[in-house]
Design a protein around this motif. Structure first.
Motif, PDB file in Angstrom:
ATOM      1  N   GLY A 162      -5.249   2.246  -8.250  1.00  0.00           N
ATOM      2  CA  GLY A 162      -5.066   3.410  -7.391  1.00  0.00           C
ATOM      3  C   GLY A 162      -5.703   4.624  -7.782  1.00  0.00           C
ATOM      4  N   LEU A 182       0.835  -1.210  -0.001  1.00  0.00           N
ATOM      5  CA  LEU A 182      -0.039  -0.108   0.049  1.00  0.00           C
ATOM      6  C   LEU A 182       0.878   1.216   0.041  1.00  0.00           C
ATOM      7  N   ARG A 183       0.382   2.078  -0.620  1.00  0.00           N
ATOM      8  CA  ARG A 183       1.096   3.426  -0.515  1.00  0.00           C
ATOM      9  C   ARG A 183       0.092   4.474  -0.579  1.00  0.00           C
ATOM     10  N   ALA A 184       0.611   5.791   0.187  1.00  0.00           N
ATOM     11  CA  ALA A 184      -0.298   7.079   0.041  1.00  0.00           C
ATOM     12  C   ALA A 184       0.524   8.395   0.251  1.00  0.00           C
ATOM     13  N   ARG A 185       0.312   9.521  -0.273  1.00  0.00           N
ATOM     14  CA  ARG A 185       1.033  10.559  -0.539  1.00  0.00           C
ATOM     15  C   ARG A 185       0.049  11.714  -0.212  1.00  0.00           C
ATOM     16  N   ASP A 186       0.493  12.788   0.387  1.00  0.00           N
ATOM     17  CA  ASP A 186      -0.183  14.193   0.532  1.00  0.00           C
ATOM     18  C   ASP A 186       0.636  15.057   0.292  1.00  0.00           C
ATOM     19  N   ASP A 194      -2.811  11.134  -3.064  1.00  0.00           N
ATOM     20  CA  ASP A 194      -2.992   9.919  -3.978  1.00  0.00           C
ATOM     21  C   ASP A 194      -2.602   8.682  -3.350  1.00  0.00           C
ATOM     22  N   GLY A 195      -3.178   7.540  -3.688  1.00  0.00           N
ATOM     23  CA  GLY A 195      -2.934   6.363  -2.980  1.00  0.00           C
ATOM     24  C   GLY A 195      -3.031   4.979  -4.011  1.00  0.00           C
ATOM     25  N   GLY A 252      -6.364   9.329  -7.235  1.00  0.00           N
ATOM     26  CA  GLY A 252      -5.986  10.403  -6.648  1.00  0.00           C
ATOM     27  C   GLY A 252      -6.720  11.979  -7.045  1.00  0.00           C
TER      28      GLY A 252
END
Length: 87
Positions: A54, A3-7, A38-39, A56
């Motif tokens: 994914g 899993l990945r997430a970014r802000d 996004d994730g 965003g």
């Protein structure tokens, strides 16, 4: 499973690369705030094969009067991943 997430948050004045990546406006931009999130997920379904999904969202808001406008963006993707060679 991975899993990945970014802000990412940016604030500035007259930065057309951040606010207007199409380059249509070169003047009249005011103070802005931009937030992008996004994730995604990657699920292994075989030794070298994975399913990737994914999405965003982004928002640009101007705090001052300007010749540009507020806008939102949305994106989504799905696909297959194949590892050509092991690292």
């Amino acid at each position: 499973m991975t899993l990945r997430a970014r802000d990412r948050f940016r604030s500035g004045v007259l930065d057309t690369r951040v606010v207007d990546p199409g380059g249509e406006y070169f003047f009249g931009l005011g103070h802005f705030r931009r937030n992008d999130v996004d994730g995604g997920a990657s699920v292994s379904v075989g030794p070298r094969l994975s399913v990737e999904v994914g999405g965003g969202a982004g928002a640009v808001r101007f705090q001052d009067d300007s010749t540009f406008f507020d806008y939102d963006t949305r994106s989504a993707f799905a696909g297959l991943g194949y590892e050509i060679t092991r690292a």
